[in-house]
Design an enzyme around this catalytic site. Structure first.
Site, PDB file in Angstrom:
ATOM      1  CG  HIS A   1      -0.978   2.694   5.052  1.00  0.00           C
ATOM      2  ND1 HIS A   1      -2.001   3.609   4.914  1.00  0.00           N
ATOM      3  CD2 HIS A   1      -0.622   2.341   3.780  1.00  0.00           C
ATOM      4  CE1 HIS A   1      -2.250   3.805   3.622  1.00  0.00           C
ATOM      5  NE2 HIS A   1      -1.428   3.045   2.916  1.00  0.00           N
TER       6      HIS A   1
ATOM      7  CD  GLN B   1      -4.889   4.674  -5.042  1.00  0.00           C
ATOM      8  OE1 GLN B   1      -5.173   5.722  -4.449  1.00  0.00           O
ATOM      9  NE2 GLN B   1      -4.090   3.763  -4.530  1.00  0.00           N
TER      10      GLN B   1
ATOM     11  CB  THR C   1       5.470  12.519  -5.694  1.00  0.00           C
ATOM     12  OG1 THR C   1       4.674  11.563  -6.403  1.00  0.00           O
ATOM     13  CG2 THR C   1       5.906  11.933  -4.363  1.00  0.00           C
TER      14      THR C   1
ATOM     15  CD  GLU D   1      -4.204   4.856   6.682  1.00  0.00           C
ATOM     16  OE1 GLU D   1      -3.779   4.131   7.579  1.00  0.00           O
ATOM     17  OE2 GLU D   1      -3.470   5.593   5.985  1.00  0.00           O
TER      18      GLU D   1
END
Ligand code: CA
Length: 389
Positions: A116, A222, A239, A340
């Site tokens: 990652h 972000q 979350t 990703e």
């Protein structure tokens, strides 16, 4: 005389007698209480074990008792599950509502997957070294927002904020790059006092269990705000945590050695006991399987994460939650975030025939996982499910 029932566990159930995860549930019209899941049933532990420690809206009172109590209760739950129980102690999992299993004290999120971290480096710094110089020396992490940890099934509103634009100045509005992060969370049962780090070898004395986590992330918020101090509003809106916490003991067959670490970590991070875990995750986007992240490839073990989290003398408390960070493998189909999977939004993913990059309103994501069970077969971790309103 009250009626008694015996729980039937389907042959292929991921919730057999060697698993026995704990959660908090509300029977129809009832108050929240601690239960153990067996097959498609939930055992009300306050009734079945006649113990007020479980007539509580969280696992915290039980978790704080420590490993000897955890083992004893597990034996009592197993015996209860194999015997005839009062009908009032058994509910169908479909007939109850799950609450957050843990009253979360502090929440820390790490960045422990080499695949990652490497992929993120390649996406955001294509001309530089993918890993920053500290990465192989310490588990990078940040302190998150415990108060916005929500139970699986909770629907989310799309977060608003300052969004990075190509003009250099931000605009304001709903996130256009809303994403997931498939992670594993570790729940602290027994805390530690200020000034006393937890060595890697004491992991099992403190950590109660494991649950799946979805660390929702607004990438445009972000990207604008996170410099130089790191994640803030792009992460803190929600979350999601699984409703079921799998006890560490249930994962004994899943424990494996870490992949090689180079350079060798500093002594406080050396981990002689194998605490990596052979847990296979699945990420479903609107019902379609899009990724299968392997936890077995994580670079830093959960015992190293806890040792690092406390090495400066920071105390821990019952209910502390620390998460692994996005779990990704080396292959495209193993990436644990849509950032990703779509390579920064440049390589769309086909979801039910549509070309997709980030989350649209109405999308639902389900993260599930399985691991080798004690005595053979596989156990299923409680899923973490979430839908964008
Ligand atoms: Ca994360």
């Amino acid at each position: 005389m009250s009626s008694r029932v015996r729980i039937e566990v389907p042959e292929d159930s991921g919730f057999g007698l060697t698993h026995l995860p704990y959660g908090v549930f509300r029977p129809s019209g009832g108050v929240p209480r601690v239960g153990a899941r067996v097959g498609d049933s939930v055992i009300d532990l306050a009734v079945a074990l006649d113990d007020p420690m479980f007539a509580q809206p969280s696992l915290n009172a039980f978790m704080t008792q420590g490993p000897q109590c955890w083992r004893e209760v597990r034996e009592r739950v197993r015996a209860a599950a194999e015997s005839e129980l009062p009908a009032a102690a058994v509910h169908s999992v479909r007939a109850v509502r799950s609450d957050l299993p843990v009253e979360v004290a502090d929440y820390v999120d790490f960045y422990a997957s080499l695949d990652h971290a490497t992929a993120m480096g390649r996406i955001f710094r294509p001309d530089g070294e993918p890993l920053l110089p500290n990465w192989r020396h310490l588990p990078v992490g940040y302190h998150g927002r415990a108060g916005t940890v929500v139970v699986s099934g909770t629907e989310l509103g799309r977060p608003h904020g300052q969004r990075r634009t190509d003009s250099g100045a931000p605009d304001f509005g709903p996130s256009r790059r809303l994403d997931i992060e498939a992670e594993l969370g570790f729940v602290v049962g027994v805390g530690s006092p200020l000034g006393r780090p937890i060595p890697t070898g004491d992991f099992g004395e403190h950590v109660f269990g494991v649950a799946l986590v979805n660390d929702w992330s607004a990438r445009d918020i972000q990207a604008w705000e996170a410099q130089p101090l790191g994640p803030f509003l792009g992460k803190s809106f929600a979350t999601s945590l699984s409703a079921w916490v799998t006890p560490l003991e249930a994962l004994a067959e899943a424990r494996i050695a870490l992949p090689p670490q180079y350079p060798e970590p500093l002594p406080y991070l050396s981990d002689s006991a194998p605490w990596s875990l052979d847990i296979a995750l699945r990420v479903e986007w609107n019902g379609q399987l899009v990724s299968t992240p392997p936890f077995s490839r994580m670079y830093w073990s959960p015992a190293q994460l806890l040792a690092h989290l406390t090495v400066n003398g920071a105390s821990t408390r019952t209910g502390d939650l620390f998460a692994s960070g996005t779990i990704s493998g080396a292959e495209r189909g193993e990436r644990g975030s849509f950032l990703e999977l779509s390579w920064g939004g440049t390589e769309p993913v086909e979801v039910n025939g549509e070309s997709r990059t980030f989350l649209a309103d109405g999308d639902e994501v389900v993260i599930s996982a399985s691991a080798p069970a004690v005595g053979g077969g596989r156990l299923t971790l409680g899923e973490v499910r979430g839908r964008i309103r």
